[in-house]
Write a protein that holds these residues in place. Structure first.
Motif, PDB file in Angstrom:
ATOM      1  N   SER A 264     158.271   1.088  23.816  1.00  0.00           N
ATOM      2  CA  SER A 264     157.322   0.345  24.237  1.00  0.00           C
ATOM      3  C   SER A 264     155.968   1.039  24.232  1.00  0.00           C
ATOM      4  O   SER A 264     155.825   2.187  23.582  1.00  0.00           O
ATOM      5  N   GLY A 265     154.713   0.620  24.386  1.00  0.00           N
ATOM      6  CA  GLY A 265     153.606   1.258  24.382  1.00  0.00           C
ATOM      7  C   GLY A 265     153.119   1.419  22.959  1.00  0.00           C
ATOM      8  O   GLY A 265     152.554   2.412  22.936  1.00  0.00           O
TER       9      GLY A 265
ATOM     10  N   ASP B 128     162.087  11.722  24.104  1.00  0.00           N
ATOM     11  CA  ASP B 128     160.599  11.805  23.723  1.00  0.00           C
ATOM     12  C   ASP B 128     160.454  12.941  23.172  1.00  0.00           C
ATOM     13  O   ASP B 128     161.217  13.905  23.644  1.00  0.00           O
TER      14      ASP B 128
ATOM     15  N   ALA C  65     162.974   9.804  17.857  1.00  0.00           N
ATOM     16  CA  ALA C  65     163.902   8.633  17.570  1.00  0.00           C
ATOM     17  C   ALA C  65     165.159   8.624  16.568  1.00  0.00           C
ATOM     18  O   ALA C  65     166.147   8.516  16.881  1.00  0.00           O
TER      19      ALA C  65
ATOM     20  N   GLY D 131     161.002   7.134  22.850  1.00  0.00           N
ATOM     21  CA  GLY D 131     159.756   7.400  22.990  1.00  0.00           C
ATOM     22  C   GLY D 131     159.182   7.041  24.276  1.00  0.00           C
ATOM     23  O   GLY D 131     158.186   6.518  24.714  1.00  0.00           O
TER      24      GLY D 131
ATOM     25  N   TYR E 135     147.785  10.391  30.643  1.00  0.00           N
ATOM     26  CA  TYR E 135     148.246   9.023  30.095  1.00  0.00           C
ATOM     27  C   TYR E 135     148.495   8.068  31.094  1.00  0.00           C
ATOM     28  O   TYR E 135     148.093   6.932  31.001  1.00  0.00           O
TER      29      TYR E 135
HETATM   30  C1  LIG Z   1     151.658   5.858  23.351  1.00  0.00           C
HETATM   31  S1  LIG Z   1     152.925   6.554  24.198  1.00  0.00           S
HETATM   32  C2  LIG Z   1     154.063   5.514  24.872  1.00  0.00           C
HETATM   33  C3  LIG Z   1     154.646   6.047  25.921  1.00  0.00           C
HETATM   34  C4  LIG Z   1     155.801   4.919  26.623  1.00  0.00           C
HETATM   35  N1  LIG Z   1     156.804   4.527  25.659  1.00  0.00           N
HETATM   36  C5  LIG Z   1     154.995   3.924  27.489  1.00  0.00           C
HETATM   37  O1  LIG Z   1     155.255   2.764  27.197  1.00  0.00           O
HETATM   38  O2  LIG Z   1     154.220   3.983  28.358  1.00  0.00           O
HETATM   39  C6  LIG Z   1     153.945   6.973  22.536  1.00  0.00           C
HETATM   40  C7  LIG Z   1     154.909   7.970  22.578  1.00  0.00           C
HETATM   41  O3  LIG Z   1     155.885   8.160  21.388  1.00  0.00           O
HETATM   42  C8  LIG Z   1     156.106   9.264  21.315  1.00  0.00           C
HETATM   43  N2  LIG Z   1     156.707   9.534  19.846  1.00  0.00           N
HETATM   44  C9  LIG Z   1     156.033  10.021  19.086  1.00  0.00           C
HETATM   45  N3  LIG Z   1     156.573  10.167  17.915  1.00  0.00           N
HETATM   46  C10 LIG Z   1     157.960   9.586  18.084  1.00  0.00           C
HETATM   47  C11 LIG Z   1     159.209   9.741  17.349  1.00  0.00           C
HETATM   48  N4  LIG Z   1     159.003  10.004  16.297  1.00  0.00           N
HETATM   49  N5  LIG Z   1     160.283   9.091  18.152  1.00  0.00           N
HETATM   50  C12 LIG Z   1     160.064   8.699  19.494  1.00  0.00           C
HETATM   51  N6  LIG Z   1     158.965   9.001  19.951  1.00  0.00           N
HETATM   52  C13 LIG Z   1     158.056   9.357  19.436  1.00  0.00           C
HETATM   53  C14 LIG Z   1     155.119  10.008  21.795  1.00  0.00           C
HETATM   54  O4  LIG Z   1     155.391  11.365  22.211  1.00  0.00           O
HETATM   55  C15 LIG Z   1     154.526   9.385  22.850  1.00  0.00           C
HETATM   56  O5  LIG Z   1     155.178   9.627  24.181  1.00  0.00           O
END
Ligand SMILES: C[S@@+](CC[C@H](N)C(=O)[O-])C[C@H]1O[C@@H](n2cnc3c(N)ncnc32)[C@H](O)[C@@H]1O
Length: 252
Positions: A107-108, A70, A92, A47, A20
């Motif tokens: 983010s992301g 996360d 979340a 997340g 990642y």
């Molecule tokens: C694309 S990554 C972004 C990670 C980080 N926020 C960044 O900007 O690098 C998406 C993240 O959302 C998390 N995620 C998935 N389902 C989620 C949920 N229901 N609540 C919170 N986070 C979640 C995933 O585990 C993952 O780490």
């Protein structure tokens, strides 16, 4: 990376998490969130993934409370390589803090992992409870009008190197969204360690601004600012890549 890397023991999901940070180097989106974080005394990263933004905030001198949550252990294990923040395993909707943070952010495009209205509402309500009155929740989600999924196909491959220096070739395969904006997405990894490609599959939700704002209001938020890019240019429903929202927690 100090976590042990054994390519023969990995599945596609674990490889996806391990690569990642290599595939998502620091960029303008991270800088956008970092500015907000540095201005807030108490911050919840929802997340948080590998924890890049909170780790950077601490390195740049943030002296307050930083917390990341996360649900993905393979992502969070990388965040936990430092004690820059308190790291919590959970979704979340499982955030159970009570009026403890001035800022929460997602983010992301992590918001797109919330796949239905009930999950979005439960997540927003949990974030709202975690914030003080008047606190902010900043997040981004891709604008469905630009149909980003149409570029997620084998005609757009790219490469990275794994922790052993081997080249990994990557492409995506995505379908069209269903009536609820759910896009099926598979990431395909090919490299010298594997006889067969490894794959990681998920859905991402593309939500429209009007539906998003209804859910925000139902959870106790009002939209304070909305941008179409991380350079803070205004949101244009027909042309903006992202829906970048800073919502304010209103008194319930
Ligand atoms: C694309 S990554 C972004 C990670 C980080 N926020 C960044 O900007 O690098 C998406 C993240 O959302 C998390 N995620 C998935 N389902 C989620 C949920 N229901 N609540 C919170 N986070 C979640 C995933 O585990 C993952 O780490």
């Amino acid at each position: 990376m100090t976590l042990e890397y054994d390519p023969s023991a990995l599945d596609g999901e674990a490889l996806d998490a391990l690569l990642y940070d290599r595939l998502n180097p620091w960029g303008i989106a991270d800088a956008f969130y970092l500015d907000l974080v540095m201005d807030a005394p108490t911050v919840l990263d929802v997340g948080c993934g590998t924890g890049t933004i909170l780790r950077r905030a601490r390195a740049e001198g943030h002296a307050g409370r930083l917390t990341g949550i996360d649900p993905d252990t393979a992502m969070l294990d990388q965040a936990r390589e430092t004690d820059a923040a308190e790291w919590r395993l959970g979704t979340a909707a499982e955030a159970d803090w009570k009026a403890e943070f001035a800022l929460a952010f997602m983010s992301g495009n992590a918001f797109q992992c919330l796949l239905d209205d009930a999950t979005i509402l439960a997540s927003l309500q949990a974030v709202r409870r975690s914030l003080v009155d008047g606190g902010s929740f900043a997040f981004d989600t891709r604008n469905p009008e630009l149909a980003a999924w149409r570029d997620w196909n084998p005609d757009h491959p790219y490469e990275t190197t794994d922790p052993l220096g081997a080249t990994v070739r990557i492409h995506h395969e995505a379908g069209e969204p269903d009536a609820n904006g759910l896009v099926p997405l598979t990431t395909v990894f090919q490299g010298p360690h594997w006889d067969q490609p490894l794959t990681a599959s998920r859905f991402l939700r593309f939500i429209r601004p009007a539906a998003l704002d209804r859910l925000l209001a139902a959870a106790g938020f009002e939209v304070a600012e909305r941008f179409g890019r991380f350079d803070r240019s205004p949101f244009d429903p027909a042309a903006s890549v992202s829906i970048v929202t800073v919502a304010r927690a209103v008194r319930s």
